[in-house]
Scaffold this motif. Structure first.
Motif, short mmCIF file in Angstrom:
data_model
loop_
_atom_site.label_atom_id
_atom_site.label_comp_id
_atom_site.label_asym_id
_atom_site.label_seq_id
_atom_site.Cartn_x
_atom_site.Cartn_y
_atom_site.Cartn_z
N ALA A 151 0.82 -1.21 0.00
CA ALA A 151 0.00 0.00 0.00
C ALA A 151 0.85 1.27 0.00
O ALA A 151 0.55 2.23 -0.70
N GLN A 152 1.91 1.24 0.79
CA GLN A 152 2.74 2.44 0.87
C GLN A 152 3.37 2.77 -0.48
O GLN A 152 3.38 3.92 -0.92
N MET A 153 3.87 1.74 -1.15
CA MET A 153 4.46 1.94 -2.47
C MET A 153 3.38 2.41 -3.46
O MET A 153 3.65 3.26 -4.32
N ALA A 154 2.18 1.87 -3.30
CA ALA A 154 1.09 2.26 -4.20
C ALA A 154 0.79 3.75 -4.04
O ALA A 154 0.59 4.47 -5.02
N ILE A 155 0.78 4.23 -2.79
CA ILE A 155 0.49 5.65 -2.53
C ILE A 155 1.61 6.54 -3.10
O ILE A 155 1.36 7.56 -3.73
N GLU A 156 2.85 6.10 -2.90
CA GLU A 156 3.98 6.90 -3.40
C GLU A 156 4.00 6.93 -4.93
O GLU A 156 4.24 7.97 -5.55
N ASN A 157 3.75 5.76 -5.53
CA ASN A 157 3.71 5.72 -7.00
C ASN A 157 2.55 6.55 -7.53
O ASN A 157 2.68 7.23 -8.55
N ALA A 158 1.41 6.49 -6.83
CA ALA A 158 0.24 7.27 -7.26
C ALA A 158 0.57 8.76 -7.22
O ALA A 158 0.18 9.52 -8.11
N ARG A 159 1.31 9.18 -6.20
CA ARG A 159 1.72 10.58 -6.13
C ARG A 159 2.55 10.95 -7.36
O ARG A 159 2.33 11.97 -8.01
N ASP A 160 3.53 10.08 -7.69
CA ASP A 160 4.41 10.38 -8.82
C ASP A 160 3.69 10.34 -10.16
O ASP A 160 4.06 11.04 -11.10
N VAL A 161 2.69 9.46 -10.27
CA VAL A 161 2.05 9.27 -11.57
C VAL A 161 0.85 10.19 -11.76
O VAL A 161 0.66 10.75 -12.83
N TYR A 162 0.05 10.35 -10.70
CA TYR A 162 -1.23 11.05 -10.89
C TYR A 162 -1.29 12.46 -10.30
O TYR A 162 -2.29 13.14 -10.46
N THR A 163 -0.24 12.89 -9.60
CA THR A 163 -0.31 14.25 -9.03
C THR A 163 0.94 15.07 -9.35
O THR A 163 1.41 15.85 -8.53
N ARG A 164 1.50 14.87 -10.55
CA ARG A 164 2.71 15.62 -10.89
C ARG A 164 2.44 17.11 -11.08
O ARG A 164 3.36 17.92 -11.09
N ARG A 165 1.16 17.47 -11.28
CA ARG A 165 0.84 18.89 -11.50
C ARG A 165 -0.15 19.37 -10.43
O ARG A 165 -1.10 20.08 -10.76
N MET A 166 0.07 18.96 -9.22
CA MET A 166 -0.75 19.39 -8.08
C MET A 166 -2.23 19.03 -8.27
O MET A 166 -3.10 19.84 -7.95
N GLU A 167 -2.49 17.84 -8.79
CA GLU A 167 -3.88 17.44 -9.01
C GLU A 167 -4.54 16.92 -7.75
O GLU A 167 -5.73 16.60 -7.76
N GLY A 168 -3.80 16.79 -6.65
CA GLY A 168 -4.42 16.20 -5.48
C GLY A 168 -3.83 16.65 -4.16
O GLY A 168 -2.70 17.13 -4.08
N ILE A 169 -4.65 16.50 -3.08
CA ILE A 169 -4.16 16.78 -1.74
C ILE A 169 -4.34 15.54 -0.86
O ILE A 169 -3.95 15.54 0.30
N SER A 170 -4.94 14.50 -1.40
CA SER A 170 -5.14 13.28 -0.63
C SER A 170 -5.31 12.11 -1.60
O SER A 170 -5.93 12.26 -2.66
N ILE A 171 -4.73 10.98 -1.23
CA ILE A 171 -4.79 9.80 -2.12
C ILE A 171 -5.33 8.60 -1.35
O ILE A 171 -4.91 8.35 -0.20
N TRP A 172 -6.26 7.87 -1.94
CA TRP A 172 -6.67 6.56 -1.43
C TRP A 172 -6.19 5.51 -2.43
O TRP A 172 -6.29 5.72 -3.64
N VAL A 173 -5.73 4.38 -1.94
CA VAL A 173 -5.49 3.25 -2.83
C VAL A 173 -6.19 2.03 -2.26
O VAL A 173 -6.30 1.87 -1.04
N VAL A 174 -6.71 1.19 -3.13
CA VAL A 174 -7.31 -0.06 -2.69
C VAL A 174 -6.94 -1.14 -3.71
O VAL A 174 -6.93 -0.88 -4.92
N GLU A 175 -6.58 -2.30 -3.22
CA GLU A 175 -6.23 -3.37 -4.15
C GLU A 175 -7.43 -3.69 -5.02
O GLU A 175 -8.54 -3.89 -4.52
N SER A 176 -7.19 -3.77 -6.31
CA SER A 176 -8.30 -3.94 -7.27
C SER A 176 -9.16 -5.16 -6.95
O SER A 176 -10.37 -5.14 -7.16
#
Lengths: 312, 114
Positions: free
Chosen positions: B51-76
């Protein structure tokens, strides 16, 4: 429902512009076509990082270096969006990478050309990303939901890629005679390969008709290529560079620019793996995958260890 | 001899690769809150070992342009979904209840603030 009525109701949805989502019924051929197109697109983003990575350490200023890093990082992200979209169709990430590494899957031929001067970074951003955007904007309305959503994200991010490339060209074109010559040389070398990015002529493109019927594609290869030529000729003039093709001429009757026939033998030769850098690009990807094996395993082992610790 | 050893190593790497195909990192769905006061919205998916890696990767992939202030991840694999083939019947109960909408009611134009 019978197979026939499934297919009829599928086509009806397509005709009514209702998006197809992962769990919906779709004909096998539609699924296969999408997997091929989306995974090729993903591979192009990933392999596309290589020609530009070549110049990161030699960018002429810190500003250019930061920009190039950001662009290459975006491309990694775009590859991921697209791999994820393809995975919703039932192929795994490892299967796709395996297809890339064994040469079964293709990627855009443009990335098999070398980047020999700094001006190539300008020409790639301007022409290669420009052609990609021309292709990708209509794909934001493609009939498969996950692909369309990935393309919306990609298009939003890609706009700066083209603009930074044009800026590089503009600075070189307004620079010393040597710099201007460098820009001209890059334009001359990248022009034809960029036009080939739109794919083979409609007359010989095996997939176009079906892809149009399924609204995967909204415009044909030739339509998009012509549109790209029309907008880019004016941009070349703005740069003050010479046109890279002596046959470019406004055709009043057609309302488009005419231009030379492309060298399709060269195109097919590069597709078949005989371009200047095909072997080098593939070898780099395979090496990255193999060198990264221990990282993938270590991360899995660490996650497993923490899980058992938590359970205890 | 040396090249033979190298070949052998290479083969071993290939074998490791093949076995890896069976333990691909799990898939995670990523949800992002773009700013305070808004819902988390599905952004996409990615692979990560935990989960931790998923959150960090999500930050790098989906919020490179300040698109978010909070991330949830859930295993598919933990996501359950309604069946699209039954969608018509499933959502049918809402179809004929237009009286649930405010515009269903005929009220005089003089009526204000309602």
């Amino acid at each position: 429902m019978t197979q026939v009525s499934f297919e009829a109701s599928f086509q009806k949805k397509i005709d009514e512009e209702i998006m197809i989502e992962p769990q919906d019924y779709m004909p096998d051929e539609y699924r296969k076509t999408l997997i091929r197109q989306i995974s090729q697109h993903a591979h192009s983003e990933i392999v596309g990082m290589l020609p530009e990575a070549n110049w990161i350490t030699r960018a002429p200023s810190l500003r250019r270096k930061a920009v190039l890093l950001a662009k290459v990082q975006d491309e990694g992200g775009h590859g991921l969006y697209l791999y994820s979209a393809a995975e919703t169709l039932g192929i795994t990430r490892d299967q796709m990478l395996h297809q890339l590494h064994t040469g079964v899957a293709k990627y855009s031929s443009i990335f098999n050309y070398p980047t020999i001067t700094w001006a190539d970074m300008g020409a790639i951003g301007w022409l290669v990303d420009g052609a990609a955007i021309m292709n990708q904007v209509p794909l934001c309305r493609t009939s498969y939901g996950p692909y369309a959503r990935a393309m919306v994200r990609v298009c939003k991010e890609e706009s700066f890629h083209q603009r930074q490339g044009f800026e590089i060209m503009l600075n070189l074109a307004k620079g010393t005679p040597v710099q201007k010559q460098m820009a001209q040389d890059a334009l001359n070398r990248w022009w034809a390969p960029a036009l080939m990015m739109f794919g083979p002529l409609d007359a010989v493109s095996p997939n176009t008709a079906k892809s149009m019927e399924w609204r995967i594609k909204r415009f044909t290869n030739d339509e998009l290529r012509q549109r790209f030529i029309d907008v880019t000729v004016d941009q070349i003039r703005l740069l003050g560079l010479a046109l890279p093709d002596e046959n470019i001429k406004w055709n009043e009757e057609r309302g488009h620019y005419d231009s030379s026939e492309l060298n399709w033998d060269e195109f097919w030769n590069v597709v078949k793996g005989n371009g200047p850098c095909n072997k080098e690009r593939l070898a780099t990807r395979v090496k990255a995958w193999e060198d990264g094996a221990w990282v993938r395993e270590a991360a899995s082992a660490y996650a497993e260890k923490r899980k058992t610790k938590k359970a205890a | 001899m040396h090249t033979q050893k190298k070949e052998k190593q290479k083969k071993q790497l290939k074998i490791i690769d093949m076995s890896n195909e069976h333990k691909e990192w799990p898939l995670w769905e990523v949800f992002i809150r773009s700013k305070a006061g808004l819902d988390h919205k599905h952004a996409g998916s990615l692979h990560a070992a935990d989960a931790q890696m998923a959150i960090e990767n999500a930050r790098d992939v989906y919020t490179r342009r300040m698109e978010g202030i909070s991330i949830w991840v859930v295993e598919s694999k933990h996501i359950h979904a309604s069946n699209p083939e039954e969608a018509d019947a499933f959502f049918d109960p809402a179809q004929d209840k237009i009286y649930r909408h405010p515009t269903f009611y005929n009220l005089p134009d003089e009526l204000k603030h309602m």
